[in-house]
Design a protein around this motif. Sequence first.
Motif, PDB file in Angstrom:
ATOM      1  N   LEU A 377       1.020  -1.204   0.004  1.00  0.00           N
ATOM      2  CA  LEU A 377       0.252   0.013   0.074  1.00  0.00           C
ATOM      3  C   LEU A 377       0.838   1.272   0.129  1.00  0.00           C
ATOM      4  N   VAL A 378       1.975   1.123   0.774  1.00  0.00           N
ATOM      5  CA  VAL A 378       2.930   2.462   0.726  1.00  0.00           C
ATOM      6  C   VAL A 378       3.550   2.586  -0.612  1.00  0.00           C
ATOM      7  N   LEU A 379       3.973   1.572  -1.038  1.00  0.00           N
ATOM      8  CA  LEU A 379       4.740   1.494  -2.432  1.00  0.00           C
ATOM      9  C   LEU A 379       3.545   2.099  -3.514  1.00  0.00           C
ATOM     10  N   GLY A 380       2.701   1.591  -3.744  1.00  0.00           N
ATOM     11  CA  GLY A 380       1.617   2.185  -4.582  1.00  0.00           C
ATOM     12  C   GLY A 380       1.237   3.706  -4.298  1.00  0.00           C
ATOM     13  N   PHE A 381       1.249   4.153  -3.234  1.00  0.00           N
ATOM     14  CA  PHE A 381       0.903   5.271  -2.941  1.00  0.00           C
ATOM     15  C   PHE A 381       2.067   6.333  -3.214  1.00  0.00           C
ATOM     16  N   LEU A 382       3.177   6.031  -2.642  1.00  0.00           N
ATOM     17  CA  LEU A 382       4.522   6.705  -2.990  1.00  0.00           C
ATOM     18  C   LEU A 382       4.794   6.715  -4.426  1.00  0.00           C
ATOM     19  N   VAL A 383       4.775   5.564  -5.382  1.00  0.00           N
ATOM     20  CA  VAL A 383       4.923   5.807  -6.661  1.00  0.00           C
ATOM     21  C   VAL A 383       3.830   6.756  -7.297  1.00  0.00           C
ATOM     22  N   ALA A 384       2.659   6.592  -7.156  1.00  0.00           N
ATOM     23  CA  ALA A 384       1.509   7.483  -7.610  1.00  0.00           C
ATOM     24  C   ALA A 384       1.794   8.806  -7.392  1.00  0.00           C
ATOM     25  N   VAL A 385       2.413   9.156  -6.006  1.00  0.00           N
ATOM     26  CA  VAL A 385       2.529  10.556  -5.498  1.00  0.00           C
ATOM     27  C   VAL A 385       3.701  11.280  -6.617  1.00  0.00           C
ATOM     28  N   GLY A 386       4.781  10.403  -6.788  1.00  0.00           N
ATOM     29  CA  GLY A 386       5.959  10.912  -7.682  1.00  0.00           C
ATOM     30  C   GLY A 386       5.483  11.194  -8.967  1.00  0.00           C
ATOM     31  N   ILE A 387       4.694  10.025  -9.724  1.00  0.00           N
ATOM     32  CA  ILE A 387       4.328  10.382 -10.966  1.00  0.00           C
ATOM     33  C   ILE A 387       3.056  11.634 -11.160  1.00  0.00           C
ATOM     34  N   ARG A 388       2.243  11.750 -10.129  1.00  0.00           N
ATOM     35  CA  ARG A 388       1.409  12.670 -10.261  1.00  0.00           C
ATOM     36  C   ARG A 388       2.189  14.213  -9.994  1.00  0.00           C
ATOM     37  N   GLY A 468      -7.075  10.531   2.807  1.00  0.00           N
ATOM     38  CA  GLY A 468      -7.455   9.479   1.956  1.00  0.00           C
ATOM     39  C   GLY A 468      -6.563   8.304   2.147  1.00  0.00           C
ATOM     40  N   PHE A 469      -5.023   8.308   2.056  1.00  0.00           N
ATOM     41  CA  PHE A 469      -4.311   7.275   2.353  1.00  0.00           C
ATOM     42  C   PHE A 469      -4.297   6.807   3.847  1.00  0.00           C
ATOM     43  N   ALA A 470      -4.251   7.750   4.775  1.00  0.00           N
ATOM     44  CA  ALA A 470      -4.527   7.323   6.059  1.00  0.00           C
ATOM     45  C   ALA A 470      -5.793   6.622   6.217  1.00  0.00           C
ATOM     46  N   CYS A 471      -6.798   6.838   5.737  1.00  0.00           N
ATOM     47  CA  CYS A 471      -7.997   6.074   5.991  1.00  0.00           C
ATOM     48  C   CYS A 471      -7.871   4.536   5.565  1.00  0.00           C
ATOM     49  N   SER A 476      -6.880  -1.337   6.322  1.00  0.00           N
ATOM     50  CA  SER A 476      -5.971  -2.254   6.269  1.00  0.00           C
ATOM     51  C   SER A 476      -5.887  -3.041   7.572  1.00  0.00           C
ATOM     52  N   LEU A 477      -6.086  -2.355   8.751  1.00  0.00           N
ATOM     53  CA  LEU A 477      -5.907  -2.987  10.195  1.00  0.00           C
ATOM     54  C   LEU A 477      -6.996  -3.686  10.507  1.00  0.00           C
ATOM     55  N   VAL A 478      -8.301  -3.439   9.623  1.00  0.00           N
ATOM     56  CA  VAL A 478      -9.311  -4.244  10.179  1.00  0.00           C
ATOM     57  C   VAL A 478     -10.027  -5.363   9.276  1.00  0.00           C
ATOM     58  N   VAL A 479      -9.472  -5.231   8.004  1.00  0.00           N
ATOM     59  CA  VAL A 479     -10.198  -6.134   7.062  1.00  0.00           C
ATOM     60  C   VAL A 479      -9.211  -7.266   6.509  1.00  0.00           C
TER      61      VAL A 479
END
Length: 479
Positions: A377-388, A468-471, A476-479
Amino acid sequence: MSTITDAGTGQLIVAAVLGIAAVVVLIAWAKWHPFLALIIGTGVLGLVAGAAPAKIVTSFTSGLGNTVGSVGVLIALGSMIGALLTETGGADGIVQRIVTSVSGSALPWAMAGVAALVGLPLFFEIGVVLLVPIVVLVARRTDVGLLRIGIPALAGLSVLHGLVPPHPGPLVAIDSLHADLGLTLMFGLICAIPTVIVAGPVFANFIAPRVPLAVPALVGSGGGQVPDADADRAAGGHGDPQDLDADGTPDRAEGRRRNPGFWPAILTVLLPIVLMLGRAVAELTLPEGNGFRSAVEVLGTPVVALLFGVLVAMWSLAFRAGFDRRETSSIVGGALPPIAGILLIVAAGGGFKQVLVDSGVGNVIADAARDANLNALVLGFLVAVGIRVATGSATVATITAAGIVTPLAATLDKPELSLLVLAIGSGSLFFSHVNDAGFWLVKEYFGMTVGQTIKTWSVMETIISVVGFACVMLLSLVV
């Protein structure tokens, strides 16, 4: 899985970096259309990786075709519902009814809610064009302030655009990662509520006193000045809020037809969403082979749900508004040309993603992430941030990030896949600035300077991304 090249890890990493860099430079510096930039970037990626040109073409066209076949149909159907909602006055009726039913401190919350609701079937740009005239008109006639009303409206539209299907970004990520659409929709709506609240009314109350902003006298897609009394009518609105029918919806007797009604419009917007959510709930709660579950699964299949939504909208919106069959067909057909550019970008992005996967770049990055114990989840978020941040395109950021993390998806279960889609979607909204068309759209509509737009719109987008990412991480902690 066989790859189209035998290159080593170092060569594949260089290929990925140069391929993505080519896309970034062509979009951000050369100002090329993302469709062409993605094609050239794909060629750079494949050639540097050592793949034969014929294999690059085959991989690219395969990804392009698969993406159009799965995502393109959904985007087209969603656009048709949005066009029917807009052209028949259904969207105007929803906005006017809610806005005229509240006042004072409740207005920012109402605008956030109506923007989120109307934003379900509408692309972001269409939602802005629809809602901004209403925002400006309400700001003129109240003492609430432009930003206190405008920021919540923009937040509602942006959150839905990035996190909730059937918008293009989430659909592309769902297709790439083979995530469950209904589950992603459910989680997306759960994350959307707190995100809209924090980035909308809460942030608006904080930033409005710090960025004094007069209500602009220019409201129109061309940016030209319009007389006050007719400002919003020239931008597609309805003039004065007092020009309403007895039920609070706009009076469309001035050359247009009657409004289809508040509740028919609401129910039409929600129908595909309810069907897709119903499928997700049925799959979670009912056993396989159950007759009711089977029926709900068919109705909740995205293409069926959206097609059903279009057919219902043709009756509940167009017919009820007095449009004949030819006019209704014209509205439905007219929804397709404006999305041609989006479809091409999405399709080329699918091809780029496929070459990333087929060349083995995704496996290299996935192995590196596992070795570094980096959460998917962190990897997906960071890659998207960089490209955005580099390209200004949320869609390109989503496509690229989804392609890079695709190999990690094989190790995730259904709920985690849906959360990965939302993590990428959150990252794709991070810090919109001068290389994003949405930045300039908001700047011109609200009559702000570049500095004011960064303090308001850019910060709002960053808040949406982070909250949104924090949510997503909390879920991810409960599902």
